[in-house]
Design a protein around this motif. Structure first.
Motif, mmCIF file in Angstrom:
data_model
loop_
_atom_site.group_PDB
_atom_site.id
_atom_site.type_symbol
_atom_site.label_atom_id
_atom_site.label_comp_id
_atom_site.label_asym_id
_atom_site.label_seq_id
_atom_site.Cartn_x
_atom_site.Cartn_y
_atom_site.Cartn_z
ATOM 1 N N UNK A 5 109.211 48.620 52.748
ATOM 2 C CA UNK A 5 110.517 48.861 52.100
ATOM 3 C C UNK A 5 110.445 48.599 50.617
ATOM 4 N N UNK A 6 109.365 47.955 50.156
ATOM 5 C CA UNK A 6 109.211 47.758 48.711
ATOM 6 C C UNK A 6 108.979 49.073 48.004
ATOM 7 N N UNK A 7 108.521 50.082 48.745
ATOM 8 C CA UNK A 7 108.302 51.397 48.158
ATOM 9 C C UNK A 7 109.494 52.313 48.322
ATOM 10 N N UNK A 8 110.609 51.804 48.844
ATOM 11 C CA UNK A 8 111.775 52.643 49.151
ATOM 12 C C UNK A 8 112.595 52.832 47.867
ATOM 13 N N UNK A 29 112.468 45.317 45.250
ATOM 14 C CA UNK A 29 113.490 45.133 46.280
ATOM 15 C C UNK A 29 112.835 45.354 47.623
ATOM 16 N N UNK A 30 113.173 44.505 48.587
ATOM 17 C CA UNK A 30 112.524 44.570 49.897
ATOM 18 C C UNK A 30 113.478 44.049 50.947
ATOM 19 N N UNK A 31 113.434 44.670 52.135
ATOM 20 C CA UNK A 31 114.319 44.264 53.234
ATOM 21 C C UNK A 31 113.723 43.053 53.947
ATOM 22 N N UNK A 32 114.598 42.070 54.270
ATOM 23 C CA UNK A 32 114.179 40.876 54.988
ATOM 24 C C UNK A 32 115.239 40.555 56.045
ATOM 25 N N UNK A 33 114.913 39.545 56.837
ATOM 26 C CA UNK A 33 115.865 39.025 57.826
ATOM 27 C C UNK A 33 116.098 37.557 57.477
ATOM 28 N N UNK A 53 119.172 41.274 55.310
ATOM 29 C CA UNK A 53 119.456 41.086 53.901
ATOM 30 C C UNK A 53 118.437 41.868 53.081
ATOM 31 N N UNK A 54 118.687 41.968 51.783
ATOM 32 C CA UNK A 54 117.754 42.599 50.854
ATOM 33 C C UNK A 54 117.500 41.602 49.741
ATOM 34 N N UNK A 55 116.206 41.281 49.489
ATOM 35 C CA UNK A 55 115.837 40.424 48.378
ATOM 36 C C UNK A 55 115.389 41.298 47.214
ATOM 37 N N UNK A 56 115.965 41.035 46.033
ATOM 38 C CA UNK A 56 115.646 41.831 44.853
ATOM 39 C C UNK A 56 115.258 40.900 43.728
ATOM 40 N N UNK A 129 102.610 40.724 57.335
ATOM 41 C CA UNK A 129 101.963 39.848 56.365
ATOM 42 C C UNK A 129 101.860 40.521 55.006
ATOM 43 N N UNK A 130 101.640 41.849 54.999
ATOM 44 C CA UNK A 130 101.495 42.560 53.729
ATOM 45 C C UNK A 130 102.771 42.467 52.911
ATOM 46 N N UNK A 131 103.931 42.701 53.570
ATOM 47 C CA UNK A 131 105.187 42.602 52.827
ATOM 48 C C UNK A 131 105.404 41.183 52.304
ATOM 49 N N UNK A 132 105.023 40.187 53.169
ATOM 50 C CA UNK A 132 105.179 38.799 52.708
ATOM 51 C C UNK A 132 104.324 38.541 51.471
ATOM 52 N N UNK A 133 103.042 38.985 51.519
ATOM 53 C CA UNK A 133 102.147 38.746 50.396
ATOM 54 C C UNK A 133 102.605 39.477 49.151
ATOM 55 N N UNK A 134 103.124 40.713 49.335
ATOM 56 C CA UNK A 134 103.632 41.465 48.178
ATOM 57 C C UNK A 134 104.724 40.683 47.454
ATOM 58 N N UNK A 135 105.708 40.227 48.251
ATOM 59 C CA UNK A 135 106.855 39.541 47.641
ATOM 60 C C UNK A 135 106.433 38.226 46.991
ATOM 61 N N UNK A 136 105.649 37.406 47.721
ATOM 62 C CA UNK A 136 105.263 36.108 47.174
ATOM 63 C C UNK A 136 104.377 36.263 45.955
ATOM 64 N N UNK A 137 103.471 37.254 45.973
ATOM 65 C CA UNK A 137 102.591 37.464 44.829
ATOM 66 C C UNK A 137 103.387 37.898 43.609
ATOM 67 N N UNK A 138 104.394 38.743 43.851
ATOM 68 C CA UNK A 138 105.254 39.195 42.729
ATOM 69 C C UNK A 138 106.027 38.003 42.151
#
Length: 889
Positions: A5-8, A29-33, A53-56, A129-138
């Motif tokens: 969803x980071x690519x949405x 921006x990425x969708x989370x729960x 939720x959406x984290x931006x 895990x990829x979405x988690x790593x993307x967000x935390x790395x950013x």
């Protein structure tokens, strides 16, 4: 792998639309729960209901500074994103991956500015895990670039994340920001939302050095013992090299030790000198502190002495009694010329006493012996002055009144009514009004005896004036005495028609009130002001409310202006109880001031009653008018006086009414009476006269008299009629008719008489009905008794059976008709003659005869209907024939 969803792009645009007013730029921006974990007793993590939720991640540039934010957006009812929470990344202190989640996709973000650290922070769960790593790395990149620091990372290896970033490094289009954009060199671009790897946690050069270092060692699993032996040899070689180096440096160490010993000796000497200097300085510092302390004490003592001298000077000034005031308070004269000095001395004494009280004097001075002695001296001065002033005023009031009483020109004399004039008396008293005000402030208890002395003296004057005025008023009023017997049976019926005019009696009473009621109200008001009663406004605007009368122009329009402060009408609730007590005291004093004067008013009322009792009506109206005008509190006794006068007048009038009722009742004891009774006609004359005397509010008094008169009249009439039942109805109808005829005009304007008029009319109709029935039955008794028998039987048997009953056969009907209707004209003529024989009022005969004919026709018509129903074959004279016959007679 599913698209992140980071690519949405659509999600990115929705987030930008939700925060378009904040001028912030979306970085990712990425969708989370969202969940909220709590630690149970078992130590396992539980979850509440998960929420999408959406984290931006967003940034905002302001000059050279760049701020970074983490925004939480939620979905509204219509599926539109709206801001929920905002976190500043500068407060991010910890990033923790939850160890209890086997997937590793759940983490928490800890901020150091949250209000309640005891509440578990929300948990964010990613899809993988990829979405988690993307967000935390950013997040970590932004913290490093923008804030220059990294938060604490728990539960994940930084090296592992760097390796993941290297493996998943995409083709990145870097954008060089302008100088104004701050220190961030490269971030995720807006087009492809790729993870930034330009600045990893470990640089490329560091990574190559680490690989080269690790490459120098062969760390195979099979060569562990050889590697251990190698390390031991190298350790021994290093230790040998260290020992050799130490042995070679021994001369140098000896020189250093010698230098250290010399330095130590110098340092010891220096320490000894410093200790000596320190002791001397400490002694000097103690001496300086002692000198400063003594100096401060001397300065403080000097300031205190100066302030004490000033305060003592002020206190001595307060305690000093001016010689002129002391002389005035202890032995000065109370003449009018000296009143200004006396008032000034009173004001000074009151202020001096008040200045020695605690609220106005410092509490520390209150117990000083000099203050106590001076206070006792001032109290003695106050007592002396109050005693002297009270004695003077008591004798002054008595001398003023004695002077006026000794001069007969002040009072009414034979042939001359004189209005009391107290202008000169009030003027002389007003001279001492301010003195009384100050006496009250000095000693309230002194006013009681003064008020009693004033009331006692002035009461003698007022009673003398009222007595002389009332005596001369009665002597100068000429009026013929009217008899009090109005409704006696033995007197002629026309005795009161030409009664003498007694209006001068009412005028005399009104004059008495006109002269003395305003005088008494003015005296009450002047007394309340003069004697310092704290009550509200005493006299209503415009003077005494006495109906149509006004205050005489001879009176001083400013009689109550004593030259002192008026009492404040706008007292608060705290003074209401005080005012009530003052009002009670005022009314008691007014009782002493005016008591006894009511006897002269009573004498005028009794004199007027003897001349014409009906004048009580007009006097009652006059009194009521004055009573309704007395609203001021100072007129309390005047209201009582007027109320007593009203009661006295009502009592006298009730006495007249009772006597008249006894006169009516005495008619019952006379011999048999026929025709119209005398009191019926005389009552109309009496009522006419009473209506002429009504003034103001005396209507109720007259209506009560009417009610009592008429009730006794009707009861007595009924009793007289029962003395001879044969003529009872004749007496009743003639008298009720006479009552109506005599009161017809008055009943149209007097509601009470109208009520009795209608009562008499009903009684008249009932008496007429009974008497006419008696006349008709005396001539046609058999006819109507036959009809009554038929009516009685119709309740129990059918009409067809009635002709077969005993006494009701057709033969009986014919016999009855022959006996009753043969010579019917003669029987009707006999009815008229009987009606005419016993009736004394000829004017009633036509109406009674018409009623008699109508009643006879109604009865005969009912009889004819019964005959037609029961005896259809029998013929009798028709109703029309009877109507024609009666009309011809």
């Amino acid at each position: 792998m599913a698209k992140s969803s980071a690519d949405d792009e659509e999600l990115r645009r929705a987030c930008e639309a939700a925060i378009e007013d904040t001028k912030q730029k979306i970085v990712m921006s990425i969708r989370v729960v969202k969940g909220r974990g709590v630690w149970g007793k078992s130590g396992k993590l539980g979850r509440h209901m998960a929420k999408p939720r959406v984290l931006a991640l967003s940034t905002k540039s302001k000059g050279q500074r760049t701020k970074a934010f983490l925004r939480v957006l939620k979905y509204s009812t219509g599926g539109v994103l709206e801001p929920a929470k905002l976190y500043k990344l500068k407060h991010l202190s910890k990033v923790e991956v939850i160890a209890n989640d086997p997937t590793g996709c759940t983490f928490t973000l800890g901020f150091d500015n949250l209000r309640s650290q005891s509440v578990a922070p929300p948990q964010w769960t990613m899809r993988n895990i990829d979405d988690r790593n993307r967000l935390l790395l950013c997040i970590l990149n932004i913290c490093k670039d923008v804030l220059g620091r990294l938060p604490k990372v728990v539960g994940i290896d930084v090296v592992e994340m760097a390796l993941w970033a290297k493996e998943n490094k995409p083709t990145v289009t870097t954008t060089q920001r302008s100088v104004q954009d701050g220190p961030v060199a490269a971030t995720v671009t807006e087009s492809d939302l790729k993870v930034t790897v330009e600045k990893d946690l470990v640089s490329q050069a560091e990574e190559e050095d680490m690989e080269a270092l690790l490459g120098t060692y062969v760390m195979g699993i099979g060569e562990a013992e050889a590697f251990s032996e190698r390390l031991k040899r190298e350790l021994l070689a290093l230790e040998a090299a260290n020992v050799h180096a130490i042995l070679e440096s021994e001369p140098l160490i000896d020189e250093v030790l010698k230098g250290l010993e010399a330095s130590t000796s110098c340092v010891d000497d220096m320490d000894e000198w410093l200790g000596i200097f320190n002791v001397k300085l400490r002694h000097m510092r103690e001496d300086i502190e002692s000198i400063e302390t003594r100096n401060n004490k001397l300065e403080m003592q000097s300031v205190n002495n100066k302030a004490l001298i000033e305060e003592l000077d002020k206190l001595v000034g307060r305690l000093r009694v001016p010689s002129e005031y002391a002389a005035c308070l202890t032995g000065g004269s109370f003449d009018e010329a000296r009143m200004i000095q006396n008032v000034e001395a009173c004001e000074w004494l009151a202020n001096a006493l008040r200045g020695l009280e605690v609220p106005h004097l410092d509490p520390t001075y209150a117990n000083i012996r000099a203050v106590k002695e001076k206070r006792a001296e001032l109290e003695k001065l106050k007592t002396t002055f109050v005693r002297r002033a009270s004695e003077f005023l008591r004798s002054y009031f008595a001398s003023l009144v004695d002077f006026m009483i000794s001069d007969k020109s002040y009072f009414s004399q034979r042939g001359q009514l004189k209005r009391p004039d107290h202008a000169d008396l009030r003027y002389k008293c007003r001279t001492y009004a301010r003195l009384l005000q100050h006496l009250k402030s000095l000693d309230k208890n002194c006013l009681g005896p003064l008020r009693k002395a004033y009331c006692s003296s002035l009461n003698l004057l007022l009673r003398r004036e009222a007595r002389e005025f009332a005596n001369e008023l009665r002597a100068s009023t000429k009026a013929s005495r009217n008899p009090t017997v109005w409704l006696e049976a033995s007197t002629g019926s026309s005795q009161n028609v030409n009664a003498a005019d007694t209006s001068t009696v009412s005028e005399a009473y009104a004059k008495m009130l006109t002269i003395f009621i305003p005088l008494l109200v003015d005296e009450s008001s002047f007394f309340a002001h003069f004697m310092c009663f704290e009550v509200p406004t005493l006299v209503p605007p415009g003077g005494v409310g006495n109906g149509s009368k006004s205050r005489n122009n001879d009176d001083d329009t400013n009689d109550d202006d004593l030259g002192i402060m008026d009492i404040d009408d706008d007292d608060d609730d705290g003074k209401s109880g005080k005012n009530s007590a003052e009002l009670t005291a005022l009314n008691e004093s007014l009782q002493d001031l005016l008591d006894g004067i009511q006897d002269d008013f009573y004498a005028v009322v009794d004199w007027a009653y003897k001349i014409d009792p009906l004048r009580c009506i007009s006097m009652h109206g006059i009194t009521e008018r004055y009573l309704s005008g007395q609203k001021a509190d100072a007129a309390g006794f005047v209201r009582l006086l007027l109320g007593d006068l009203e009661s006295r007048i009502s009592m006298q009038f009730s006495r007249f009414v009772d006597e008249a009722c006894h006169q009516i009742e005495r008619n019952e004891r006379n011999v048999r009476q026929m025709g119209v009774l005398s009191y019926i006609l005389r009552f109309a004359t009496l009522a006419t006269r009473m209506e002429q005397y009504i003034q103001g509010q005396s209507r109720d008094l007259v209506d009560q008299a009417y009610t009592k008169f008429v009730s006794i009249m009707f009861v007595t009439l009924e009793k007289i009629s029962q003395t001879d039942p044969k003529y009872a109805d004749i007496i009743l109808l003639e008298n009720y008719a006479a009552f109506q005829n005599s009161l017809y005009d008055l009943a149209n304007v007097v509601p009470t008489l109208a009520k009795f008029y209608h009562q008499a009319s009903e009684a008249y109709e009932q008496a007429c009905t009974r008497y006419i029935s008696t006349i008709i039955y005396s001539q046609f008794e058999r006819l109507f008794q036959f009809a009554r028998k038929i009516e009685d039987l119709m309740y129990t048997i059918t009409p067809e059976e009635i002709p077969f009953q005993l006494g009701l056969s057709k033969m009986d009907l014919r016999k009855m008709l022959k006996a009753s209707l043969t010579g019917v004209d003669k029987n009707i003529t006999m009815m008229y003659k009987k009606l005419q024989k016993y009736l004394t009022s000829e004017e009633l005969l036509p109406s009674l005869w018409d009623k008699c004919k109508k009643e006879f026709l109604d009865k005969y018509e009912s009889f004819a209907q019964l005959v037609a129903k029961i005896y259809p074959t029998e013929t009798i004279p028709s109703v029309e024939e009877m109507r024609v016959l009666l009309a011809s007679m």
